[in-house]
Design a protein around this motif. Sequence first.
Motif, mmCIF file in Angstrom:
data_model
loop_
_atom_site.group_PDB
_atom_site.id
_atom_site.type_symbol
_atom_site.label_atom_id
_atom_site.label_comp_id
_atom_site.label_asym_id
_atom_site.label_seq_id
_atom_site.Cartn_x
_atom_site.Cartn_y
_atom_site.Cartn_z
ATOM 1 N N ILE A 74 17.204 -35.673 -27.899
ATOM 2 C CA ILE A 74 15.773 -36.029 -27.744
ATOM 3 C C ILE A 74 15.258 -36.614 -28.823
ATOM 4 C CG2 ILE A 74 13.763 -35.106 -27.068
ATOM 5 C CD1 ILE A 74 15.308 -33.314 -24.848
ATOM 6 N N ILE A 75 15.485 -35.612 -29.866
ATOM 7 C CA ILE A 75 14.936 -35.967 -31.378
ATOM 8 C C ILE A 75 15.406 -37.177 -31.760
ATOM 9 C CG2 ILE A 75 14.645 -35.295 -33.707
ATOM 10 C CD1 ILE A 75 14.470 -32.396 -32.633
ATOM 11 N N ILE A 76 16.805 -37.507 -31.620
ATOM 12 C CA ILE A 76 17.190 -38.628 -32.171
ATOM 13 C C ILE A 76 16.576 -39.749 -31.492
ATOM 14 C CG2 ILE A 76 19.327 -39.904 -32.675
ATOM 15 C CD1 ILE A 76 20.808 -37.283 -33.179
ATOM 16 N N SER A 77 16.413 -39.591 -30.273
ATOM 17 C CA SER A 77 16.308 -40.811 -29.276
ATOM 18 C C SER A 77 14.805 -41.186 -29.714
ATOM 19 C CB SER A 77 16.229 -40.344 -27.738
ATOM 20 O OG SER A 77 17.548 -40.102 -27.407
ATOM 21 N N ILE A 78 13.895 -40.080 -29.754
ATOM 22 C CA ILE A 78 12.526 -40.350 -30.136
ATOM 23 C C ILE A 78 12.294 -41.054 -31.580
ATOM 24 C CG2 ILE A 78 10.173 -39.432 -30.609
ATOM 25 C CD1 ILE A 78 10.681 -37.153 -28.754
ATOM 26 N N LEU A 79 13.264 -40.443 -32.583
ATOM 27 C CA LEU A 79 13.155 -41.336 -33.808
ATOM 28 C C LEU A 79 13.798 -42.638 -33.847
ATOM 29 C CD1 LEU A 79 14.419 -38.262 -36.144
ATOM 30 C CD2 LEU A 79 12.034 -39.015 -35.682
ATOM 31 N N TYR A 80 14.693 -42.905 -33.019
ATOM 32 C CA TYR A 80 15.206 -44.136 -32.998
ATOM 33 C C TYR A 80 14.318 -45.107 -32.322
ATOM 34 C CZ TYR A 80 19.059 -47.880 -32.232
ATOM 35 O OH TYR A 80 19.536 -48.971 -32.124
ATOM 36 N N TYR A 81 13.615 -44.725 -31.331
ATOM 37 C CA TYR A 81 12.369 -45.399 -30.534
ATOM 38 C C TYR A 81 11.206 -45.732 -31.632
ATOM 39 C CZ TYR A 81 8.899 -47.074 -27.444
ATOM 40 O OH TYR A 81 8.069 -47.725 -26.779
ATOM 41 N N ALA B 28 10.551 -49.740 -32.774
ATOM 42 C CA ALA B 28 9.317 -50.217 -32.398
ATOM 43 C C ALA B 28 8.718 -50.837 -33.708
ATOM 44 C CB ALA B 28 8.352 -48.968 -32.011
ATOM 45 N N SER B 29 8.735 -49.855 -34.896
ATOM 46 C CA SER B 29 8.249 -50.262 -36.129
ATOM 47 C C SER B 29 9.184 -51.734 -36.608
ATOM 48 C CB SER B 29 8.555 -49.369 -37.389
ATOM 49 O OG SER B 29 8.318 -49.786 -38.589
ATOM 50 N N GLN B 30 10.440 -51.872 -36.340
ATOM 51 C CA GLN B 30 11.358 -52.835 -36.641
ATOM 52 C C GLN B 30 10.795 -54.037 -35.778
ATOM 53 O OE1 GLN B 30 15.708 -52.673 -35.682
ATOM 54 N NE2 GLN B 30 16.052 -52.789 -37.727
ATOM 55 N N LYS B 31 10.621 -53.832 -34.494
ATOM 56 C CA LYS B 31 10.107 -55.137 -33.834
ATOM 57 C C LYS B 31 8.879 -55.662 -34.065
ATOM 58 C CE LYS B 31 11.970 -56.310 -30.461
ATOM 59 N NZ LYS B 31 13.044 -57.631 -30.303
ATOM 60 N N GLN B 32 7.951 -54.666 -34.441
ATOM 61 C CA GLN B 32 6.704 -55.048 -35.182
ATOM 62 C C GLN B 32 6.702 -55.950 -36.284
ATOM 63 O OE1 GLN B 32 3.574 -52.008 -34.938
ATOM 64 N NE2 GLN B 32 2.236 -53.496 -35.543
ATOM 65 N N GLN B 33 7.696 -55.434 -37.097
ATOM 66 C CA GLN B 33 7.832 -56.183 -38.382
ATOM 67 C C GLN B 33 8.591 -57.689 -38.083
ATOM 68 O OE1 GLN B 33 10.207 -53.837 -40.686
ATOM 69 N NE2 GLN B 33 8.563 -52.326 -41.221
ATOM 70 N N GLU B 34 9.454 -57.874 -36.835
ATOM 71 C CA GLU B 34 10.071 -58.973 -36.798
ATOM 72 C C GLU B 34 8.936 -59.938 -36.166
ATOM 73 O OE1 GLU B 34 12.826 -60.311 -33.178
ATOM 74 O OE2 GLU B 34 13.140 -58.311 -33.814
ATOM 75 N N TYR B 35 7.763 -59.426 -35.492
ATOM 76 C CA TYR B 35 6.943 -60.201 -35.053
ATOM 77 C C TYR B 35 5.986 -60.774 -36.153
ATOM 78 C CZ TYR B 35 6.857 -59.725 -29.871
ATOM 79 O OH TYR B 35 7.249 -59.582 -28.599
ATOM 80 N N GLU B 36 5.721 -59.903 -37.132
ATOM 81 C CA GLU B 36 4.980 -60.288 -38.209
ATOM 82 C C GLU B 36 5.833 -61.440 -39.024
ATOM 83 O OE1 GLU B 36 3.790 -56.788 -40.226
ATOM 84 O OE2 GLU B 36 2.611 -56.046 -38.644
ATOM 85 N N LYS B 37 7.208 -60.940 -39.163
ATOM 86 C CA LYS B 37 8.009 -62.022 -40.032
ATOM 87 C C LYS B 37 8.172 -63.408 -39.329
ATOM 88 C CE LYS B 37 12.929 -62.422 -41.748
ATOM 89 N NZ LYS B 37 13.770 -61.959 -41.905
ATOM 90 N N GLU C 215 4.846 -55.146 -25.591
ATOM 91 C CA GLU C 215 5.203 -53.999 -24.610
ATOM 92 C C GLU C 215 6.379 -54.391 -23.933
ATOM 93 O OE1 GLU C 215 1.439 -53.412 -22.982
ATOM 94 O OE2 GLU C 215 1.070 -51.681 -24.433
ATOM 95 N N ARG C 216 6.586 -55.472 -23.495
ATOM 96 C CA ARG C 216 7.526 -55.855 -22.624
ATOM 97 C C ARG C 216 8.911 -55.764 -23.253
ATOM 98 N NH1 ARG C 216 4.198 -60.243 -20.527
ATOM 99 N NH2 ARG C 216 5.428 -61.485 -21.829
ATOM 100 N N ASP C 217 8.915 -56.296 -24.593
ATOM 101 C CA ASP C 217 10.309 -56.175 -25.138
ATOM 102 C C ASP C 217 10.490 -54.624 -25.409
ATOM 103 O OD1 ASP C 217 10.363 -58.644 -25.453
ATOM 104 O OD2 ASP C 217 9.540 -58.947 -27.314
ATOM 105 N N MET C 218 9.452 -53.728 -25.983
ATOM 106 C CA MET C 218 9.689 -52.194 -26.106
ATOM 107 C C MET C 218 10.256 -51.523 -24.919
ATOM 108 S SD MET C 218 9.685 -52.187 -29.075
ATOM 109 C CE MET C 218 10.227 -50.286 -29.178
ATOM 110 N N GLU C 219 9.633 -52.095 -23.652
ATOM 111 C CA GLU C 219 10.150 -51.501 -22.407
ATOM 112 C C GLU C 219 11.461 -51.422 -22.087
ATOM 113 O OE1 GLU C 219 8.556 -49.298 -20.282
ATOM 114 O OE2 GLU C 219 6.661 -49.527 -21.428
ATOM 115 N N THR C 220 12.088 -52.667 -22.697
ATOM 116 C CA THR C 220 13.501 -53.001 -22.494
ATOM 117 C C THR C 220 14.224 -52.149 -23.503
ATOM 118 O OG1 THR C 220 13.221 -55.310 -22.009
ATOM 119 C CG2 THR C 220 15.315 -54.755 -22.704
ATOM 120 N N VAL C 221 13.588 -52.023 -24.645
ATOM 121 C CA VAL C 221 14.593 -50.986 -25.616
ATOM 122 C C VAL C 221 14.222 -49.521 -25.263
ATOM 123 C CG1 VAL C 221 14.321 -50.032 -27.931
ATOM 124 C CG2 VAL C 221 13.790 -52.662 -27.370
ATOM 125 N N LYS C 222 13.090 -49.215 -24.590
ATOM 126 C CA LYS C 222 12.792 -47.941 -24.010
ATOM 127 C C LYS C 222 14.030 -47.441 -23.057
ATOM 128 C CE LYS C 222 8.746 -46.481 -23.468
ATOM 129 N NZ LYS C 222 7.608 -46.257 -22.994
#
Length: 725
Positions: free
Chosen positions: A26-33, A37-46, A279-286
């Motif tokens: 559970i801890i690893i899953s939360i940290l990985y999510y 999420a941070s990586q995806k946001q950086q990708e949008y900004e890039k 959010e749609r992209d992150m729902e797929t990841v989640k």
Amino acid sequence: MDRKRRTSYFWKIFLSYSVMIMVPVIIISILYYLHLASQKQQEYEKNAKTDLDFLYTQTRMVVDNINHLAMQLAMIPDLNAKLVNPFKYDIYDFNLLKENLRDQISTNKLFYSIYVYFKLNDKVLTTNEGFYSPSNFYDREWLQSIQKQGSEPNDYEIRRIQSSMDPEVEVISFSRPLPITNKEALGNLIINVKKDVFFDALFRLTNSTLEDVYIINGVTGRIVYGRNEANDLFKETRFEGSSGSGLITSGQTQYITSYERSRFNSWIFVKAVPYVTYERDMETVKSTIVNVSVGVILLGWILSYLIALKMYRPWKKMIRENEEIKLTMEQNKPIVRNRLIYDILNNHVMEFKQIPAALYQSNVHFPYLNFAVLLAVPHFVEHKVTDSSLRLLAFSTIETALMKKLPIAGTLLDHGQFGFILNLEQAGLNDSTQAQLINYLRETNEMLQLECQVSLQFSVGRCYESLDSVHQSYAEAKRVMSCKALFNKTDVVFVQEMEGDNRLEYPLAVQKELAHYIMGTDRQKADSCVSEFFTNYVYNGSYPRERLLEMIVMLISSVKNELYQEGYDTAISSNLLDLNGCANNVELEQFIYQYIHALIERLKQQQEGMNYSLYIAKAIEFIEVHYASNISIGDIAGYVGISGNYLSRVFKLETGKPPLEYLSRYRITRGIELLKGESRYSLQEVSQQVGYHDAHSFIRFFKKYEGITPGEYRKKLLEKKTSRV
């Protein structure tokens, strides 16, 4: 009942293994999510920055082409001549100029119109209609604003204009003062570009629609390009700095925005992506992470069940054996008594009011009201005793011998130690009580050495007036025994002895001397230094043992640090903290000897591996022969036959120190030998014999390398000789 208890053990084991698997997953899953999420946001900004940089570059290229055309028009000779003196030309000449200008733009749909304002005759020449008086000119308000500015505007104005014959159209206006070679403007060249054609050309160049991209006027806040309904989106948004990103809200909708400010005008390029896309992209990841986590947890449950089933079988057998042991303990009063004493010492008793009755049932009688704890550590001739019967024999012998002297009750403790509750008639452990107890314990020790070949170390806690405080005395006795490495084999130590004066002067001279002998790989002198230290500090018995143990660790660590500072590798297989496992002060001394020997062997290996070049060997030879003279690097280099700079560089490379530092250290070493000798030289005489013309220089370098002055060093040597006498 027993079956239910065993089933409970099984489920406890299963639950413990399940938790061990579930919690990390559970801890690893939360940290990985969160990471994704941070990586995806950086990708949008890039991606946004890439689009905006590309759009900015293409916009600048289009604007530069328009400016290039404006420069070409401004350089037409016929135009410049009419600006300087428009009065000598008739309407025909101006008509030819108009046709020339019109030819420049007739083939390019990007341009809507071009007109020139002549300041000297106050006329406007358009490419479509011809001459205008400013008062009758359809674009007179824009022309007046240019005249007020006096030079080229700082921005590219987007506005709506309507000529006399054409419908209203939205244009981007560019203005340039004429002629470009004059300091003072004689007119203005105005180029109007169709806004829709401009942006169509721009996006054909970018080969993309660049969705969600906006261009905003940084001064007015109006949208230059983009959906007009987005005006509310940027209405209260402040774009600070040259670029940036963040979240903005418009009504119930959020946008991930990135922007970049233009460097050639006040336009701001903005990309605003609806947050719902992110959010749609992150729902797929989640969803992917949840599915994988559930699969891992299910697999973990299966493994936990199999492991619990396997682990439960020996536990089941142990539970049955434990039940049999409990039955045996009920039938064996001495074992119960020992367990009761064990619980009292470790403060595991829940209700002390029941203890006297329990002791009475176990045939333990305490007639007095004062209690202290005696802790005994046995040392067998064979260091590794596997026969438990010998340990039990030693325990029963001690208990039987002491019971003849005073009321006691004992038990077996962890790590092979024995614990006894002493019932004393007098309150407190005064000198006479301590002496009497020491006498009893020494007699017992002598008897055990003869009968069982066992020697004992004893520690005694304080005396308390209540049985429920006995655990405090036991804790004090354990604290004393933690310093057993400083005791003799048969010492009896009271806690009061550990709480004397805690002040202990650190033996800096011993540290310097020991480090010096180790660097010289002189094992005999190093052993003598250690032996002298143990005689003066450890075997003396007048120093607080807790502070003394800390000081020994600090002393050896400081010696290792000095060796390290000199460039030696002090990594050896022995661990200094293993000294806590020494049974007595003799073993501790042997441990220190072995540790010092290991360091010396390590240094020998390094020194044997040093292969000094011929130059360095000759330099060292010259220093050690002429150290008493006033020599310099030039003298050493002259003897070796190389330059001083080259000698300094290779000497430090091979020895780890410059030549003059090597000379200073060698002089101090010879000075120490003179101070320790039988001849009583004065400091001035010692200084001159080792190459210093005045004592101040000798004292300064001595303190730098040894940490104390020569006078303090000599005083400590004298104190050592006096203590031996």
